[in-house]
Design an enzyme around this catalytic site. Structure first.
Site, PDB file in Angstrom:
ATOM      1  N   LYS A 165       0.816  -1.223   0.000  1.00 24.94           N
ATOM      2  CA  LYS A 165       0.000   0.000   0.000  1.00 24.94           C
ATOM      3  C   LYS A 165       0.844   1.264   0.000  1.00 24.94           C
ATOM      4  O   LYS A 165       2.035   1.254   0.304  1.00 24.94           O
ATOM      5  CB  LYS A 165      -0.980  -0.038   1.163  1.00 24.94           C
ATOM      6  CG  LYS A 165      -2.101  -1.033   0.827  1.00 24.94           C
ATOM      7  CD  LYS A 165      -3.309  -0.928   1.678  1.00 24.94           C
ATOM      8  CE  LYS A 165      -4.386  -1.869   1.104  1.00 24.94           C
ATOM      9  NZ  LYS A 165      -5.323  -2.295   2.109  1.00 24.94           N
TER      10      LYS A 165
ATOM     11  N   ARG B 275      -3.558 -10.064   4.649  1.00 23.80           N
ATOM     12  CA  ARG B 275      -3.952 -10.142   3.236  1.00 23.80           C
ATOM     13  C   ARG B 275      -2.772  -9.633   2.422  1.00 23.80           C
ATOM     14  O   ARG B 275      -2.410  -8.468   2.518  1.00 23.80           O
ATOM     15  CB  ARG B 275      -5.197  -9.267   3.030  1.00 23.80           C
ATOM     16  CG  ARG B 275      -5.742  -9.242   1.615  1.00 23.80           C
ATOM     17  CD  ARG B 275      -6.954  -8.309   1.550  1.00 23.80           C
ATOM     18  NE  ARG B 275      -7.511  -8.251   0.224  1.00 23.80           N
ATOM     19  CZ  ARG B 275      -7.035  -7.493  -0.767  1.00 23.80           C
ATOM     20  NH1 ARG B 275      -5.974  -6.724  -0.570  1.00 23.80           N
ATOM     21  NH2 ARG B 275      -7.608  -7.504  -1.954  1.00 23.80           N
TER      22      ARG B 275
HETATM   23  N1  HH2 Z   1      -7.380  -3.849   0.662  1.00 24.90           N
HETATM   24  C1  HH2 Z   1      -7.731  -3.820  -0.629  1.00 24.90           C
HETATM   25  C2  HH2 Z   1      -8.818  -4.577  -1.086  1.00 24.90           C
HETATM   26  N2  HH2 Z   1      -9.525  -5.334  -0.242  1.00 24.90           N
HETATM   27  N3  HH2 Z   1      -9.903  -6.192   1.931  1.00 24.90           N
HETATM   28  C3  HH2 Z   1      -9.587  -6.227   3.236  1.00 24.90           C
HETATM   29  N4  HH2 Z   1     -10.298  -6.988   4.081  1.00 24.90           N
HETATM   30  N5  HH2 Z   1      -8.541  -5.496   3.727  1.00 24.90           N
HETATM   31  C4  HH2 Z   1      -7.776  -4.702   2.935  1.00 24.90           C
HETATM   32  O1  HH2 Z   1      -6.854  -4.039   3.457  1.00 24.90           O
HETATM   33  C5  HH2 Z   1      -8.098  -4.629   1.536  1.00 24.90           C
HETATM   34  C6  HH2 Z   1      -9.187  -5.403   1.068  1.00 24.90           C
HETATM   35  C7  HH2 Z   1      -6.955  -2.983  -1.589  1.00 24.90           C
HETATM   36  O2  HH2 Z   1      -5.899  -3.675  -2.157  1.00 24.90           O
HETATM   37  P1  HH2 Z   1      -5.923  -4.432  -3.576  1.00 24.90           P
HETATM   38  O3  HH2 Z   1      -6.981  -5.466  -3.625  1.00 24.90           O
HETATM   39  O4  HH2 Z   1      -4.570  -4.937  -3.829  1.00 24.90           O
HETATM   40  O5  HH2 Z   1      -6.204  -3.298  -4.630  1.00 24.90           O
HETATM   41  P2  HH2 Z   1      -7.522  -2.829  -5.381  1.00 24.90           P
HETATM   42  O6  HH2 Z   1      -8.545  -2.452  -4.367  1.00 24.90           O
HETATM   43  O7  HH2 Z   1      -7.053  -1.675  -6.209  1.00 24.90           O
HETATM   44  O8  HH2 Z   1      -8.022  -3.970  -6.217  1.00 24.90           O
END
Ligand code: HH2
Length: 285
Positions: free
Chosen positions: A224, A259
């Site tokens: 992040k 995660r």
């Molecule tokens: N962060 C993201 C998405 N989903 N779910 C939980 N429970 N906790 C988190 O910190 C979290 C999440 C964001 O990261 P990412 O999926 O890599 O990116 P994007 O939202 O751009 O798909």
């Protein structure tokens, strides 16, 4: 403590940290957008993460990165359902569905998902709590301020840790009132979701405050932007060390699940950390 989900449960009494491997089947996710859009590549990635030791695969079809646009139910379903169906046949670990839409959660569970991961903790879609309750799925309740489109505009808290704790307590209560088994609930402070750098740091530093909720804590700090803000790395894929440092710190403060995008390195870091941690309690070899 345990986490119950459809078809199984995790017993955390062994102290083993569970890893959720991130599988974004989106064109625009902040670090892996566009990488796993085809069914074949997504499946390959999911299987690989399971082989590397992921305890669950978290499939998402809508990016929640700051400024991202929402997608329609149909679009999201067309991205995630085929991947979940194929993955469910190919991996033995549970699959979670990262969605804020009740209909997507419902169809994802029917396709083989066992856990629902809602970054809005059931607040974006009023049907979410009851759909999850009726499905018997595990339920990850995450804190977010605002919506992905607007959340980074001007986040402001008087006491971020207390406010996140109060919010999550209310969401646990709402989910329980809607019929969810409290043992199926997991909480998440939502690193990067409507938070400034210092808010993210404080949430990890004082994570143990959230243990009073009585539910297992998941932290998603992987790659992040707060890491980049500290190290100067603009490319999310190069934020592995920061991901590991924050993951280990979070575990020290009470997280029992992480995660992550990079399952194998995080797993190895945890193995070493754990042996050091156990060396003093008579259980180490
Ligand atoms: N962060 C993201 C998405 N989903 N779910 C939980 N429970 N906790 C988190 O910190 C979290 C999440 C964001 O990261 P990412 O999926 O890599 O990116 P994007 O939202 O751009 O798909």
């Amino acid at each position: 403590m345990e986490l119950r989900f459809r078809g199984g449960s995790w017993d955390f009494s062994d102290g083993r940290v569970r890893l959720l491997g991130v599988l974004n089947v989106t064109p625009d996710s902040f670090s892996d957008g566009g990488r796993y859009e085809s069914l074949e590549r997504a499946l390959e990635r999911g299987i690989r993460m399971a082989e590397e030791g992921a305890d669950a695969i978290d499939v998402g079809g809508e990016s929640t990165r700051p400024g991202s646009d929402p997608v329609s139910v149909e679009e999201e379903l067309s991205r995630v359902v085929p991947v979940i169906e194929s993955l469910a046949k190919s991996v033995s670990v549970p699959i979670s569905i990262d969605t804020m839409k009740a209909e997507v959660a419902r169809r994802a569970v029917a396709a083989g998902a066992s856990i629902v991961n809602d970054v809005t903790a059931g607040t974006a879609d009023e049907a979410m709590n009851s759909v999850v309750a009726g499905s018997g799925a595990g339920y990850i309740l995450m804190h977010m301020r605002g919506t992905p489109k607007t959340m980074q505009r001007a986040p402001r808290y008087d006491d971020v840790v207390a406010e996140v704790g109060t919010y999550l307590a209310a969401r646990v209560q709402a989910a329980t009132q809607a019929g969810c088994d409290p043992r199926s609930l997991m909480v998440d402070p939502g690193i990067g979701f409507g938070k400034k750098l210092r808010d993210n740091l404080l949430l990890i530093n004082r994570l143990e405050t959230l243990t009073s909720l009585g539910r297992p804590i998941l932290v998603g700090a992987s790659r992040k932007s707060f890491i980049g803000a500290i190290t100067g790395q603009t490319n999310p894929e190069l934020r592995l060390e920061g991901t590991i440092a924050s993951g280990l710190f979070a575990v020290r403060r009470g997280a029992i699940a992480l995660r992550v995008h990079d399952v194998a390195p995080m797993k190895r870091a945890l193995q070493v950390w754990r042996e050091i941690d156990r060396a003093n309690d008579g259980t180490a070899p």
